[in-house]
Design a protein around this motif. Sequence first.
Motif, PDB file in Angstrom:
ATOM      1  N   THR A 120       4.094  -9.695   2.724  1.00  0.00           N
ATOM      2  CA  THR A 120       3.889  -8.506   3.541  1.00  0.00           C
ATOM      3  C   THR A 120       4.375  -7.219   2.889  1.00  0.00           C
ATOM      4  OG1 THR A 120       5.973  -8.998   4.677  1.00  0.00           O
ATOM      5  CG2 THR A 120       3.935  -9.785   5.712  1.00  0.00           C
ATOM      6  N   ASP A 121       5.302  -7.299   1.946  1.00  0.00           N
ATOM      7  CA  ASP A 121       5.835  -6.092   1.304  1.00  0.00           C
ATOM      8  C   ASP A 121       5.121  -5.748   0.000  1.00  0.00           C
ATOM      9  OD1 ASP A 121       7.710  -5.723   3.316  1.00  0.00           O
ATOM     10  OD2 ASP A 121       9.220  -6.953   2.304  1.00  0.00           O
ATOM     11  N   LEU A 122       4.106  -6.506  -0.368  1.00  0.00           N
ATOM     12  CA  LEU A 122       3.393  -6.263  -1.617  1.00  0.00           C
ATOM     13  C   LEU A 122       2.224  -5.308  -1.406  1.00  0.00           C
ATOM     14  CD1 LEU A 122       3.310  -9.887  -3.048  1.00  0.00           C
ATOM     15  CD2 LEU A 122       5.033  -8.107  -3.407  1.00  0.00           C
ATOM     16  N   THR A 123       1.713  -4.775  -2.514  1.00  0.00           N
ATOM     17  CA  THR A 123       0.546  -3.894  -2.433  1.00  0.00           C
ATOM     18  C   THR A 123      -0.731  -4.719  -2.321  1.00  0.00           C
ATOM     19  OG1 THR A 123       1.701  -2.289  -3.837  1.00  0.00           O
ATOM     20  CG2 THR A 123      -0.662  -1.979  -3.527  1.00  0.00           C
ATOM     21  N   LEU A 124      -0.902  -5.668  -3.229  1.00  0.00           N
ATOM     22  CA  LEU A 124      -2.124  -6.471  -3.269  1.00  0.00           C
ATOM     23  C   LEU A 124      -1.804  -7.939  -3.487  1.00  0.00           C
ATOM     24  CD1 LEU A 124      -4.482  -4.340  -5.579  1.00  0.00           C
ATOM     25  CD2 LEU A 124      -4.640  -4.592  -3.098  1.00  0.00           C
ATOM     26  N   PHE A 125      -2.604  -8.787  -2.858  1.00  0.00           N
ATOM     27  CA  PHE A 125      -2.575 -10.217  -3.127  1.00  0.00           C
ATOM     28  C   PHE A 125      -3.989 -10.589  -3.542  1.00  0.00           C
ATOM     29  CE2 PHE A 125      -2.258 -14.596  -3.055  1.00  0.00           C
ATOM     30  CZ  PHE A 125      -1.015 -15.059  -2.654  1.00  0.00           C
ATOM     31  N   VAL A 126      -4.159 -10.988  -4.810  1.00  0.00           N
ATOM     32  CA  VAL A 126      -5.474 -11.367  -5.326  1.00  0.00           C
ATOM     33  C   VAL A 126      -5.524 -12.890  -5.421  1.00  0.00           C
ATOM     34  CG1 VAL A 126      -7.188 -10.973  -7.127  1.00  0.00           C
ATOM     35  CG2 VAL A 126      -5.431  -9.255  -6.702  1.00  0.00           C
ATOM     36  N   HIS A 127      -6.523 -13.480  -4.784  1.00  0.00           N
ATOM     37  CA  HIS A 127      -6.607 -14.936  -4.725  1.00  0.00           C
ATOM     38  C   HIS A 127      -7.954 -15.419  -5.254  1.00  0.00           C
ATOM     39  CE1 HIS A 127      -9.287 -14.654  -1.225  1.00  0.00           C
ATOM     40  NE2 HIS A 127      -8.486 -13.692  -0.783  1.00  0.00           N
ATOM     41  N   ALA A 128      -8.058 -16.723  -5.465  1.00  0.00           N
ATOM     42  CA  ALA A 128      -9.319 -17.303  -5.923  1.00  0.00           C
ATOM     43  C   ALA A 128     -10.398 -17.096  -4.866  1.00  0.00           C
ATOM     44  CB  ALA A 128      -9.140 -18.790  -6.201  1.00  0.00           C
ATOM     45  N   PRO A 129     -11.658 -16.939  -5.277  1.00  0.00           N
ATOM     46  CA  PRO A 129     -12.742 -16.720  -4.306  1.00  0.00           C
ATOM     47  C   PRO A 129     -12.930 -17.917  -3.406  1.00  0.00           C
ATOM     48  CG  PRO A 129     -13.621 -17.110  -6.510  1.00  0.00           C
ATOM     49  CD  PRO A 129     -12.147 -16.989  -6.659  1.00  0.00           C
TER      50      PRO A 129
ATOM     51  N   ALA B 268     -15.208  -2.717  -2.375  1.00  0.00           N
ATOM     52  CA  ALA B 268     -14.389  -1.668  -2.972  1.00  0.00           C
ATOM     53  C   ALA B 268     -13.343  -1.199  -1.973  1.00  0.00           C
ATOM     54  CB  ALA B 268     -15.266  -0.491  -3.406  1.00  0.00           C
ATOM     55  N   GLY B 269     -12.177  -0.800  -2.483  1.00  0.00           N
ATOM     56  CA  GLY B 269     -11.130  -0.317  -1.600  1.00  0.00           C
ATOM     57  C   GLY B 269     -10.010   0.320  -2.373  1.00  0.00           C
ATOM     58  N   GLU B 270      -9.033   0.830  -1.654  1.00  0.00           N
ATOM     59  CA  GLU B 270      -7.839   1.396  -2.263  1.00  0.00           C
ATOM     60  C   GLU B 270      -6.628   0.964  -1.457  1.00  0.00           C
ATOM     61  OE1 GLU B 270      -7.558   5.841  -0.440  1.00  0.00           O
ATOM     62  OE2 GLU B 270      -9.008   5.525  -2.047  1.00  0.00           O
ATOM     63  N   ALA B 271      -5.468   0.970  -2.130  1.00  0.00           N
ATOM     64  CA  ALA B 271      -4.270   0.436  -1.511  1.00  0.00           C
ATOM     65  C   ALA B 271      -3.868   1.233  -0.284  1.00  0.00           C
ATOM     66  CB  ALA B 271      -3.132   0.426  -2.526  1.00  0.00           C
ATOM     67  N   ARG B 272      -3.407   0.497   0.736  1.00  0.00           N
ATOM     68  CA  ARG B 272      -2.873   1.117   1.944  1.00  0.00           C
ATOM     69  C   ARG B 272      -1.387   0.773   2.042  1.00  0.00           C
ATOM     70  NH1 ARG B 272      -7.492  -1.695   3.827  1.00  0.00           N
ATOM     71  NH2 ARG B 272      -6.132  -3.171   4.899  1.00  0.00           N
ATOM     72  N   ARG B 273      -0.782   1.113   3.171  1.00  0.00           N
ATOM     73  CA  ARG B 273       0.647   0.853   3.333  1.00  0.00           C
ATOM     74  C   ARG B 273       0.948  -0.601   3.657  1.00  0.00           C
ATOM     75  NH1 ARG B 273       3.937   5.263   3.660  1.00  0.00           N
ATOM     76  NH2 ARG B 273       2.908   7.285   3.800  1.00  0.00           N
ATOM     77  N   VAL B 274      -0.073  -1.362   4.011  1.00  0.00           N
ATOM     78  CA  VAL B 274       0.135  -2.774   4.312  1.00  0.00           C
ATOM     79  C   VAL B 274      -0.474  -3.617   3.200  1.00  0.00           C
ATOM     80  CG1 VAL B 274       0.190  -2.426   6.797  1.00  0.00           C
ATOM     81  CG2 VAL B 274      -2.004  -2.845   5.665  1.00  0.00           C
ATOM     82  N   ALA B 275       0.075  -4.816   3.019  1.00  0.00           N
ATOM     83  CA  ALA B 275      -0.437  -5.703   1.982  1.00  0.00           C
ATOM     84  C   ALA B 275      -1.907  -6.027   2.239  1.00  0.00           C
ATOM     85  CB  ALA B 275       0.387  -6.987   1.949  1.00  0.00           C
ATOM     86  N   THR B 276      -2.681  -6.043   1.172  1.00  0.00           N
ATOM     87  CA  THR B 276      -4.122  -6.308   1.270  1.00  0.00           C
ATOM     88  C   THR B 276      -4.480  -7.480   0.376  1.00  0.00           C
ATOM     89  OG1 THR B 276      -4.554  -3.955   1.643  1.00  0.00           O
ATOM     90  CG2 THR B 276      -6.417  -5.317   0.979  1.00  0.00           C
ATOM     91  N   ALA B 277      -5.258  -8.411   0.904  1.00  0.00           N
ATOM     92  CA  ALA B 277      -5.724  -9.551   0.122  1.00  0.00           C
ATOM     93  C   ALA B 277      -7.167  -9.320  -0.302  1.00  0.00           C
ATOM     94  CB  ALA B 277      -5.622 -10.840   0.934  1.00  0.00           C
TER      95      ALA B 277
ATOM     96  N   GLY C 175      -7.195 -19.072   4.730  1.00  0.00           N
ATOM     97  CA  GLY C 175      -5.953 -18.699   4.076  1.00  0.00           C
ATOM     98  C   GLY C 175      -4.750 -19.445   4.623  1.00  0.00           C
ATOM     99  N   ASP C 176      -3.633 -19.326   3.903  1.00  0.00           N
ATOM    100  CA  ASP C 176      -2.383 -19.984   4.244  1.00  0.00           C
ATOM    101  C   ASP C 176      -1.478 -18.980   4.958  1.00  0.00           C
ATOM    102  OD1 ASP C 176      -0.002 -21.322   4.376  1.00  0.00           O
ATOM    103  OD2 ASP C 176       0.072 -21.885   2.258  1.00  0.00           O
ATOM    104  N   ARG C 177      -1.145 -19.244   6.218  1.00  0.00           N
ATOM    105  CA  ARG C 177      -0.316 -18.316   6.989  1.00  0.00           C
ATOM    106  C   ARG C 177       1.097 -18.207   6.411  1.00  0.00           C
ATOM    107  NH1 ARG C 177      -2.836 -16.778  11.613  1.00  0.00           N
ATOM    108  NH2 ARG C 177      -4.469 -18.141  12.456  1.00  0.00           N
ATOM    109  N   ALA C 178       1.645 -19.322   5.936  1.00  0.00           N
ATOM    110  CA  ALA C 178       2.993 -19.290   5.373  1.00  0.00           C
ATOM    111  C   ALA C 178       3.048 -18.412   4.134  1.00  0.00           C
ATOM    112  CB  ALA C 178       3.456 -20.708   5.045  1.00  0.00           C
ATOM    113  N   LEU C 179       2.002 -18.485   3.319  1.00  0.00           N
ATOM    114  CA  LEU C 179       1.953 -17.653   2.120  1.00  0.00           C
ATOM    115  C   LEU C 179       1.804 -16.182   2.494  1.00  0.00           C
ATOM    116  CD1 LEU C 179       2.001 -17.781  -0.946  1.00  0.00           C
ATOM    117  CD2 LEU C 179      -0.465 -18.131  -0.923  1.00  0.00           C
ATOM    118  N   ALA C 180       1.019 -15.914   3.521  1.00  0.00           N
ATOM    119  CA  ALA C 180       0.852 -14.533   3.972  1.00  0.00           C
ATOM    120  C   ALA C 180       2.178 -13.932   4.416  1.00  0.00           C
ATOM    121  CB  ALA C 180      -0.162 -14.476   5.111  1.00  0.00           C
ATOM    122  N   ALA C 181       3.025 -14.744   5.017  1.00  0.00           N
ATOM    123  CA  ALA C 181       4.302 -14.235   5.522  1.00  0.00           C
ATOM    124  C   ALA C 181       5.221 -13.778   4.406  1.00  0.00           C
ATOM    125  CB  ALA C 181       4.994 -15.314   6.355  1.00  0.00           C
ATOM    126  N   THR C 182       5.037 -14.316   3.183  1.00  0.00           N
ATOM    127  CA  THR C 182       5.894 -13.919   2.067  1.00  0.00           C
ATOM    128  C   THR C 182       5.400 -12.659   1.378  1.00  0.00           C
ATOM    129  OG1 THR C 182       4.684 -15.162   0.350  1.00  0.00           O
ATOM    130  CG2 THR C 182       6.324 -16.366   1.640  1.00  0.00           C
TER     131      THR C 182
END
Length: 317
Positions: free
Chosen positions: A248-257, A265-274, A239-246
């Motif tokens: 942090t306030d989101l619910t989900l980050f969905v990226h290409a495999p 399987a999962g559910e949203a938490r208080r921290v951004a999840t990729a 992954g890209d660390r610079a992109l991760a830094a932007t």
Amino acid sequence: MLGLAVGCGGTNAPPPTGAAAAAVADLRAALDQAAEVTAPWRCAAQPRPTDGPGPTVGTRVWRVEGGVLTSAGQALVVAVVADAHGDPLIGLRDRLAAARVDVVVSLGGMGETAPALAASLGGLADGRWLTVAVPGASEPWPLHRAEVARLAAAGLPIVDGAAARVLDAGPAVVATLPGEPHAGWLAAGDDGCGHDADEAAAVVAELAARAGKRPSVLASPAAPRLGDSDRGVAGVGAGDRALAATATDLTLFVHAPIDGRPARAGEARRVATAIAAGSLDPLPRFADDGAPVPPSVTLLVFERGQATWRGVPLTPR
């Protein structure tokens, strides 16, 4: 190449009307502007869609307001896929219909040539859901735009995720970040789709402001270094660390495999999840331990303020 993209409707085809005409007009405007920009294409800086009526898909009526696609609904089901590489995806639409998806997002890898893009995007687009086609690392952007415009002109509810960047769909807001942050990551070379750090920060800020307390989802071919989903072969981080830094306030980050494994399987938490999109790669794939990795679709479900997801393995074709 630009002539091919603008003339994708064919000289004998009837002129498109309504939402299809708007899609073709947006394509021409985007290509005219992009022609003045140095390679690779600055897809994330393209003009937003023209305000007005969008497609009606089942009970969902989409409109474009302020360049944002909006619709109302109590629940939202989004399927996210990538890496079909020109496969016609026979049988996939029946699986998506059974899951009652509202939106299907493709995150790149759909094809490297015009025939390949026609097969994959044509096999994905359907009148039962809105398709958001986001160009990734391997698609030549003019060909990708041309195929999206051709399918839209044929009456299918499909939009280019490099222009239709934000979807306010009721229980959640989804935004797209097309392409990759580094030119060297683009398999399509100078015809590939790129974005920079300022464009990434701008769409994240818009997404967070629009979503408020609702779940916010950023969908991009690029992966942030946020967790296990960005691990490649032998667990190496990709992954890209610079992109991760932007993000942090989101619910989900969905990226290409990255390694093709179905998302856990999962559910949203208080921290951004990729999480990774499903891989539709038609070629056999194997995990580190030699076990076969099946094609899959990642399903996101938003209802009653909650966000859950799961990877759905598909029967290998």
